[in-house]
Design an enzyme around this catalytic site. Structure first.
Site, PDB file in Angstrom:
ATOM      1  N   ASP A  72      31.220 -66.461  51.390  1.00  0.00           N
ATOM      2  CA  ASP A  72      31.593 -65.060  51.564  1.00  0.00           C
ATOM      3  C   ASP A  72      30.387 -64.266  52.054  1.00  0.00           C
ATOM      4  O   ASP A  72      29.236 -64.644  51.842  1.00  0.00           O
ATOM      5  CB  ASP A  72      32.164 -64.473  50.273  1.00  0.00           C
ATOM      6  CG  ASP A  72      31.600 -65.130  49.018  1.00  0.00           C
ATOM      7  OD1 ASP A  72      30.523 -65.753  49.093  1.00  0.00           O
ATOM      8  OD2 ASP A  72      32.239 -65.020  47.961  1.00  0.00           O
ATOM      9  N   GLU A 131      34.808 -59.227  48.285  1.00  0.00           N
ATOM     10  CA  GLU A 131      34.817 -58.214  47.227  1.00  0.00           C
ATOM     11  C   GLU A 131      35.966 -57.221  47.414  1.00  0.00           C
ATOM     12  O   GLU A 131      36.335 -56.524  46.480  1.00  0.00           O
ATOM     13  CB  GLU A 131      33.484 -57.453  47.215  1.00  0.00           C
ATOM     14  CG  GLU A 131      32.265 -58.318  46.930  1.00  0.00           C
ATOM     15  CD  GLU A 131      32.212 -58.825  45.502  1.00  0.00           C
ATOM     16  OE1 GLU A 131      33.032 -58.379  44.671  1.00  0.00           O
ATOM     17  OE2 GLU A 131      31.356 -59.681  45.213  1.00  0.00           O
TER      18      GLU A 131
END
Length: 379
Positions: A72, A131
């Protein structure tokens, strides 16, 4: 070469200085492209996915079968409080969840693959917006991966709860399914001295909250962990005016997808019934949602062997009520996500805190483990 001077470490330091929010990782993508192109590996093909993501293909065989490794990219709106020379240069933002380390490990794995040229087909995915609002689902929906037969997907997450030199995981659900929601009640305002001329929304909102919390034990098994929080409520205009609107915002997390369906149905019913009883309008909106992250038992076995080969200690962990959008991959492909320990005597800070700063030494451990996972495949 000293590990502190390695390309993956240099990449980590550079990325750490320029943290960016979800789907806005333009500088991050630029940095990654410079490092990847610097490998000068003719077996790599680079594709841009969404606005800021990167998919890098390493092809050694004519088969469509590939192994996917994902990192990520995004950061958090937190002001950094570390003394690192490479601390964030973007005020109010930092890599407080270790995504800079994740990207450095994935790049280091790519570098090692280019140096050793294994007889494997590999996909390296740098994914934006873990997120929020989420990048995994839009990547899957884009069709960018449809031309591949992905037989396994891997991801790691650093965590100072576990010592440096350990990995931790489990079979089955490792991360919960989080869902964000918003409830809106709309009524009619009037002066506080004549409430019968208006239609209040604060009392119905309070009844909804009370009914929601009290009903959960009646519909969910105590054996399945779950949490629910109404974290924000706002409504009305003045203290002496009947509130013509009230909005609630919250989140819940479950370990079983069937429990999500039960909560969704309960909330829909409560909004409809309470709004109907009071003669007001009620609206329920579900916002960001990730499914559970589910680990393959077969891939967990490979992690145990890879950890041993890498000189790392394997630990069985408990599931957590945190969410991870790698869950979208785990519901489509055989998948494995594991914790990579980064805790030391001086670094025991939690994820999402301003002091969180994994040591550089964790990067090489992550690279080695991922490489041994790749090589554990029969090819």
């Amino acid at each position: 070469m000293n590990n502190n001077d390695s390309l993956p470490v240099r990449l980590r330091h550079t990325l750490h200085m320029y943290p960016e929010s979800g789907h806005e990782e333009f500088k991050t993508k630029e940095i990654l492209l410079d490092f990847i192109k610097g490998l000068n590996c003719d077996r790599l093909k680079i594709y841009e996915v969404l606005k800021t993501g990167l998919l890098v293909e390493y092809t050694a065989k004519t088969t469509r079968s590939h192994v996917l490794f994902r990192a990520d990219m995004d950061a958090l709106p937190i002001t950094e409080e570390t003394s690192a020379e490479f601390a964030s240069r973007y005020p109010g933002w930092m890599h407080a969840c270790g995504h800079d380390v994740h990207m450095a490990v994935l790049f280091g794995l790519m570098q090692k693959v280019c140096e050793t040229l294994p007889d494997r087909n590999v996909l390296f995915l740098f994914q934006p917006a873990e997120e929020g609002p989420g990048g995994a689902r839009p990547i899957l929906e884009s069709g960018a991966l449809d031309r591949y037969e992905i037989k396994a997907a891997f991801a790691l997450h650093v965590n100072a709860e576990y010592n440096l030199g350990t990995v931790a995981s489990r079979e089955g659900v490792i991360f919960a399914s989080p869902t964000e929601f918003e409830v809106r009640f709309k009524g009619k305002s009037s002066h506080g001295s004549t409430p019968h001329r208006g239609k209040d929304t604060i009392l119905p909102a309070a009844q909804f909250i009370q009914a929601l919390y009290s009903s959960l034990p009646m519909i969910l098994s105590r054996e399945n962990p779950h949490v629910l929080t109404v974290g924000k409520i706002s409504g009305g205009h003045r203290k002496n005016i009947i509130a013509d609107f009230t909005t609630l915002e919250g989140t819940y997390r479950v370990m079983e997808m069937a429990d999500k369906d039960k909560i969704d149905r309960l909330m829909s019913r409560l909004v409809k019934e309470i709004a109907g009883f009071w003669g007001i309008e009620g609206e329920l909106n579900f916002m960001a949602h990730y499914p559970t992250t589910v680990n393959s038992g077969e891939l967990l076995g490979k992690l145990k062997k890879a950890a041993e080969t890498s000189g790392l200690q394997f630990l069985k962990c408990d599931p957590k009520l945190t969410g991870e959008d790698f869950g979208f991959f785990s519901h489509r492909y055989p998948s494995l996500l594991y914790w990579l320990g980064c805790g030391t005597d001086t670094m025991r800070y939690d994820l999402h805190t301003p002091e969180f700063l994994p040591p550089d030494d964790v990067i090489e451990k992550g690279i080695t483990c991922m490489y041994n996972l790749l090589m554990s495949d029969e090819g």
